[in-house]
Design an enzyme around this catalytic site. Structure first.
Site, PDB file in Angstrom:
ATOM      1  NE  ARG A  99       1.132   8.487 -22.612  1.00 30.16           N
ATOM      2  CZ  ARG A  99      -0.559   8.845 -22.683  1.00 30.16           C
ATOM      3  NH1 ARG A  99      -0.545   9.716 -21.400  1.00 30.16           N
ATOM      4  NH2 ARG A  99      -1.334   8.413 -23.986  1.00 30.16           N
ATOM      5  CE1 TYR A 156       9.765   2.194 -16.158  1.00 26.86           C
ATOM      6  CE2 TYR A 156       8.271   0.693 -16.007  1.00 26.86           C
ATOM      7  CZ  TYR A 156       8.546   1.914 -16.583  1.00 26.86           C
ATOM      8  OH  TYR A 156       7.581   2.925 -16.570  1.00 26.86           O
ATOM      9  NE  ARG A 189      10.090   9.173  -8.913  1.00 29.57           N
ATOM     10  CZ  ARG A 189       9.584  10.865  -9.157  1.00 29.57           C
ATOM     11  NH1 ARG A 189       9.117  11.439 -10.918  1.00 29.57           N
ATOM     12  NH2 ARG A 189      10.105  11.472  -8.165  1.00 29.57           N
ATOM     13  CG  ASP A 214       6.357   9.363 -13.658  1.00 30.31           C
ATOM     14  OD1 ASP A 214       5.762   9.542 -14.699  1.00 30.31           O
ATOM     15  OD2 ASP A 214       6.379   9.002 -12.924  1.00 30.31           O
TER      16      ASP A 214
END
Length: 281
Positions: A51, A111, A199, A53
């Site tokens: 999921r 990522y 992040r 952001d």
């Protein structure tokens, strides 16, 4: 009834993340609307491997849904792309076993985070990177901190409030950081990522790279679970879900690997333009 897996790209700037949210545009809601238009015989429910952001991009997100209509699997990608906005593209579709799950069958997520470390802003990099120009980042210091994360650990220090996970343990399988001129690219691969983990982690790494945070303090914060001390989160536009891995390959390699192009900036002293002084016509 058949279960279909999709390799999905999206430009996250115009979406409030993957997950359906009341009053906000989401990738899930947009995709489910396109699926329902093609297969109206049952409610559309798309399940993603991760999921992402609000504002985060995906180069090869993996999604599954169940379909009962007559459309063959080979036609789903083209049919969906004809009904999706240009900010979402289906790169491939494949039929998978009925018990296959985009999230629970995955063995890793990877990522990429892109930082533009140049002095002057660059319009073409802005939607895909974090422009951090105040200091020249020390990627060697950042790399040492990244490498310490390898293995299974509790990463509760890098988990945003609101997570529904029962625990904060995950296994970081691979890390990589590379500088190319003013571009600094970081990749992280793990069995799974916590809510907001990348992040928050990048925000701390940048503080290390700028010399505002000592490496020892960085290590202490995540090892002790000091979530209260982790206050800086990197902005979403530099983050991209690069790839999701499974025990068995599902899609052709071209639809699954290297789906986010790497930026390449010219050197500070480019070669002479061969076309200067050449007459036209």
């Amino acid at each position: 009834m058949k279960r279909i897996a999709l390799s999905l790209q999206y430009e996250g700037s115009s979406f409030h993340g993957w997950q359906r949210q009341s009053g906000h545009s989401s990738v899930q809601e947009t995709l489910e609307g396109a699926i329902a238009a093609l297969d109206p015989h049952r409610p559309a429910q798309a399940v993603a491997a991760g999921r992402t952001d609000s504002g985060v991009h995906a180069a090869a997100q993996v999604v599954h849904f169940d379909a009962s209509g007559p459309i063959p699997v080979s036609r789903w990608a083209k049919a969906l792309n004809g009904r999706l906005p240009p900010t979402i593209r289906v790169r491939a579709a494949a039929e998978v076993p009925a018990d296959w799950h985009a999230c629970f069958s995955a063995t890793y997520r990877r990522y990429r985070y892109t930082i533009f470390n140049g002095r002057s802003p660059n319009l073409f990099l802005a939607p895909w990177s974090w422009h951090r120009y105040q200091w020249r980042l020390d990627e060697a210091r950042m790399a040492r901190c990244l490498e310490a994360l390898l293995g299974e650990h509790d990463f509760s220090a890098f988990q945003r409030a609101g997570s529904r996970r029962a625990h904060a343990r995950t296994t970081v399988q691979d890390v990589h950081i590379e500088r190319q001129g003013d571009l600094l690219v970081t990749e992280m691969q793990a069995s799974g990522f916590l809510y907001g983990m990348v992040r928050l982690l990048m925000g701390q790494l940048v503080a290390v790279g700028e010399g505002r945070l000592e490496a020892e303090e960085f290590l202490h914060r995540w090892r002790s679970g000091a979530r209260h001390a982790v206050k800086e989160a990197a902005p979403p536009q530099g983050l991209c879900l690069l790839r999701v891995g499974y025990p068995t390959d599902i899609f052709p390699g071209a639809a699954w690997y290297d789906c986010q192009p790497r930026f390449l900036l010219e050197s500070r002293d480019p070669p002479a333009d061969p076309f200067i002084g050449v007459p036209i016509g």
